[in-house]
Design an enzyme around this catalytic site. Sequence first.
Site, short mmCIF file in Angstrom:
data_model
loop_
_atom_site.label_atom_id
_atom_site.label_comp_id
_atom_site.label_asym_id
_atom_site.label_seq_id
_atom_site.Cartn_x
_atom_site.Cartn_y
_atom_site.Cartn_z
N ARG A 23 -87.31 34.97 -84.34
CA ARG A 23 -87.50 33.51 -84.24
C ARG A 23 -87.64 33.08 -82.77
NH1 ARG A 23 -83.75 29.49 -83.25
NH2 ARG A 23 -84.17 27.43 -84.15
N ASP A 130 -74.61 49.84 -83.71
CA ASP A 130 -73.76 50.85 -83.07
C ASP A 130 -73.34 50.51 -81.64
OD1 ASP A 130 -74.17 52.21 -85.40
OD2 ASP A 130 -75.21 53.92 -84.51
N ARG A 165 -49.96 53.50 -99.58
CA ARG A 165 -50.93 54.57 -99.31
C ARG A 165 -51.43 54.53 -97.86
NH1 ARG A 165 -54.62 53.71 -104.63
NH2 ARG A 165 -53.49 55.11 -106.00
N GLY A 173 -71.64 54.66 -86.52
CA GLY A 173 -71.65 54.92 -85.08
C GLY A 173 -71.91 56.39 -84.85
N ARG A 256 -74.44 47.29 -92.27
CA ARG A 256 -75.68 46.87 -91.62
C ARG A 256 -76.19 45.52 -92.10
NH1 ARG A 256 -78.65 52.06 -90.62
NH2 ARG A 256 -80.45 51.12 -91.60
#
Length: 354
Positions: A23, A130, A165, A173, A256
């Site tokens: 944009r 990343d 747990r 990455g 992502r």
Amino acid sequence: MKFKRIGVLTSGGDAPGMNAAIRAVVRTAIGSGVEEVYGIYGGYKGLIDNDMELLDIRSVSNIISRGGTMLYSARCNEFKTEEGMQRAVQVCKDRGIDGIVAIGGDGTFRGATDLTNRGIPCIGIPATIDNDISSTDYTIGFETAMTTVADLIDKLRDTCESHARCSVVEVMGKYAGDIAINTGIATGAIAVAVREIPFDEEKAIAKIAKARENKKRNIIVIVAEGKTDYAEGFAERIEKATGIETRFTRFGHVQRGGIPTVRDRVTASRMGKAAVVELLNGKSNLVICERKGVITSMDINKALKIDRMFKNLMTDAEYAELEKEGVLEEMRAHCEARAAAKLELYKLSEEICK
Ligand code: F6P
């Protein structure tokens, strides 16, 4: 040179904020008198296949808040061949495209250099979740991905607490553990393992056992995917050594997607504008960077070399060449400062969760 027509593409792994960058490129170009802006679909593959459409102010309205990329993305092997590149150059000539803004990661910048060398000026914008482009402090999409990861870990913690747990989470990455380190701090993970910093597994297991002795029910461990084939086995070893029921979770590509954060939208807008300004000023083969909050730029070849140096991928011959050029020390200092900043954050994640 008067730029009548420019192209914009997104390539490599997508990242939230790419749309905001598209944009900004379109709006800045049109506002600066560029007559036409082509949106090239599917990265360099779309360029080779002549798959593009004119974009105007209206076609980029309502995209600033959208994840993914409206221009789609791909990794293109064909573009790595001389034939593919020549085909792309011919398409640019036929369409009258005077320059291209390429949004993506290091593979995208290598493509931009190849095109520039063949007569099509290109400027790169760093976008990858990343944050592994070493020439810039920040890559578009990084904060959104971290926010997604933190949100998911907060959810995991709820169920870990209920069941007493441990969860070992693998986050994205490939070369950089930046997502792991930052979200480790943000979510209070007991241990963080990344490829680029030595990890003491025994010490981490002892810490987990001690936390349980101290009645801690929920235990979160984060591993960056760059520590290849590690996380799942680590989860098994934690359970075996401590008796704590341990689950492995890989967040995968969900990291992502999603609505870009304000930081990603603003950075994308700043970088998109800067890329067009550089192009129209006759510059090419640059990657736009953010350093210490300032938007600046660096020659792509230099940026790619810094990247290889930072990721320890450089050969002795390449080091010798840099020394001959007299730039080795400066590049080394840049990489050392970046590594030191990362280590400081990593130590914080360790110290806070002693
Ligand atoms: O964009 C970066 C990244 O998400 C890496 O963290 C990961 O290793 C890679 O892309 C995954 O790529 P692909 O989408 O091709 O599976």
